[in-house]
Design a protein around this motif. Structure first.
Motif, PDB file in Angstrom:
ATOM      1  N   LEU A 255     -10.723  -7.760   6.495  1.00  0.00           N
ATOM      2  CA  LEU A 255      -9.503  -6.964   6.474  1.00  0.00           C
ATOM      3  C   LEU A 255      -8.363  -7.837   5.964  1.00  0.00           C
ATOM      4  O   LEU A 255      -8.020  -8.849   6.588  1.00  0.00           O
ATOM      5  N   ASP A 256      -7.822  -7.455   4.831  1.00  0.00           N
ATOM      6  CA  ASP A 256      -6.724  -8.195   4.207  1.00  0.00           C
ATOM      7  C   ASP A 256      -5.426  -7.460   4.506  1.00  0.00           C
ATOM      8  O   ASP A 256      -5.111  -6.453   3.878  1.00  0.00           O
ATOM      9  N   THR A 257      -4.676  -7.950   5.494  1.00  0.00           N
ATOM     10  CA  THR A 257      -3.436  -7.267   5.872  1.00  0.00           C
ATOM     11  C   THR A 257      -2.278  -7.770   5.005  1.00  0.00           C
ATOM     12  O   THR A 257      -2.215  -8.954   4.659  1.00  0.00           O
ATOM     13  N   PRO A 258      -1.364  -6.882   4.683  1.00  0.00           N
ATOM     14  CA  PRO A 258      -0.233  -7.283   3.845  1.00  0.00           C
ATOM     15  C   PRO A 258       0.764  -8.137   4.618  1.00  0.00           C
ATOM     16  O   PRO A 258       0.776  -8.146   5.857  1.00  0.00           O
ATOM     17  N   GLU A 259       1.582  -8.831   3.879  1.00  0.00           N
ATOM     18  CA  GLU A 259       2.631  -9.631   4.502  1.00  0.00           C
ATOM     19  C   GLU A 259       3.613  -8.703   5.213  1.00  0.00           C
ATOM     20  O   GLU A 259       3.942  -7.632   4.728  1.00  0.00           O
ATOM     21  N   GLY A 260       4.038  -9.127   6.390  1.00  0.00           N
ATOM     22  CA  GLY A 260       4.967  -8.313   7.156  1.00  0.00           C
ATOM     23  C   GLY A 260       4.285  -7.402   8.153  1.00  0.00           C
ATOM     24  O   GLY A 260       4.934  -6.524   8.733  1.00  0.00           O
ATOM     25  N   VAL A 261       3.004  -7.603   8.396  1.00  0.00           N
ATOM     26  CA  VAL A 261       2.257  -6.816   9.382  1.00  0.00           C
ATOM     27  C   VAL A 261       1.560  -7.776  10.330  1.00  0.00           C
ATOM     28  O   VAL A 261       0.847  -8.689   9.905  1.00  0.00           O
ATOM     29  N   LYS A 262       1.770  -7.582  11.607  1.00  0.00           N
ATOM     30  CA  LYS A 262       1.081  -8.375  12.630  1.00  0.00           C
ATOM     31  C   LYS A 262      -0.172  -7.634  13.062  1.00  0.00           C
ATOM     32  O   LYS A 262      -0.125  -6.446  13.393  1.00  0.00           O
TER      33      LYS A 262
END
Length: 297
Positions: A255-262
């Motif tokens: 899972l590659d989460t975007p910047e700005g998401v915890k």
């Protein structure tokens, strides 16, 4: 005024050898005319040999002719990771007592899953080499080979009790399987044969770079709830994998989460399925995400 009359003749035929055979038309003469049926073509395959070994049987009496354990596989050649099923069936002609498992194969070289095991004997009738047997399924295993090469399935051993042999004269078969008037019995071991399975490696050509070795039919889906929130409000991301195959070989999802998401570690739920003797299941990963900035993420 019309009348009708039907007479049916049923013949039970046993093939003595393998090959292609033709049953010629049957004929009957009615009212001076000859009536014929159509010919019937039959293909007869090789007889499946009754392979079993027993211990504890009386000398001079071949108990394998009346009681044996057979092992069958639905594939003799498979790819690494591909499912094959192994069936263990008990063939017997006379009453048995206290049937139980003595030794279960270890299935070295396979990840294995028990699909079904008998709680009691539930036989059906089957004719083998012209002899009628009771056939009771005992166990069905799903095997997933973990490496290439020739693998061996070791024998399975069961125990059972048969009536003790009488010492009176008479037919040996009757004596051996007739109930003892004092309820005496003897225990014997019945063992299946071992089997060899050729496991071939998966092809290199066309293999995706992200392939991890899991073989089967799978679906992957994802849903996010809700998809419109304020900064700092939680969002639930649910990812589901379902299908048939060795779920134990699926280690997780990338899972590659975007910047700005915890992102928090997921909770995982699993469910096994069995459809038409194919092992599979459903695995759900549920993540909690906290968006920390405004925008489309």
């Amino acid at each position: 005024f019309n009348t009708s009359f039907t007479r049916e003749l049923t013949y039970l035929l046993y093939a003595k050898k393998a090959g292609n055979f033709r049953i010629e038309p049957a004929e009957i003469v009615l009212g001076g005319e000859i009536y014929k049926t159509r010919s019937i073509d039959i293909e007869v395959g090789q007889v499946q040999q009754r392979q079993a070994r027993s211990a504890g049987a009386n000398k001079g009496f071949d108990i394998n002719e009346h009681l044996y354990l057979r092992v069958n596989i639905d594939r003799k050649k498979v790819f690494v990771g591909q499912q094959l099923n192994v069936d263990f069936d008990l063939f017997y002609r006379h009453q048995l007592y206290n049937v139980g498992f003595k030794e279960i194969p270890g299935f070295s070289g396979f990840w294995n899953k028990e699909l079904w095991v008998a709680k009691q004997l539930e036989p059906h009738r089957q004719v083998v080499e012209g002899i009628s047997f009771n056939v009771a399924p005992l166990r069905v295993m799903a095997l997933f080979p973990t490496r290439a090469g020739v693998h061996h399935i070791e024998p399975m051993t069961i125990t059972c009790d048969i009536p003790a042999r009488r010492t009176s004269r008479g037919n040996m078969l009757d004596n051996f399987f007739s109930s003892d008037p004092f309820g005496r019995s003897q225990s014997i071991l019945i063992q299946s044969d071992s089997l060899s399975i050729d496991v071939v490696p998966l092809p290199e050509r066309g293999r995706p770079v992200f392939f991890t070795g899991v073989v089967g039919h799978f679906n992957l889906s994802a849903i996010i709830i809700p998809n419109q929130v304020r900064v700092g409000d939680p969002v639930t991301l649910r990812i589901e994998i379902s299908g048939e195959g060795n779920f134990a070989a699926i280690k997780g999802v990338d899972l590659d989460t975007p910047e700005g998401v915890k992102l928090y570690d997921p909770t995982i739920e699993e469910e096994e399925t069995l459809v038409k003797r194919r092992y599979g299941g459903r695995r759900t990963y549920e993540y909690i995400l906290i968006p920390q900035r405004v925008g489309i993420l």
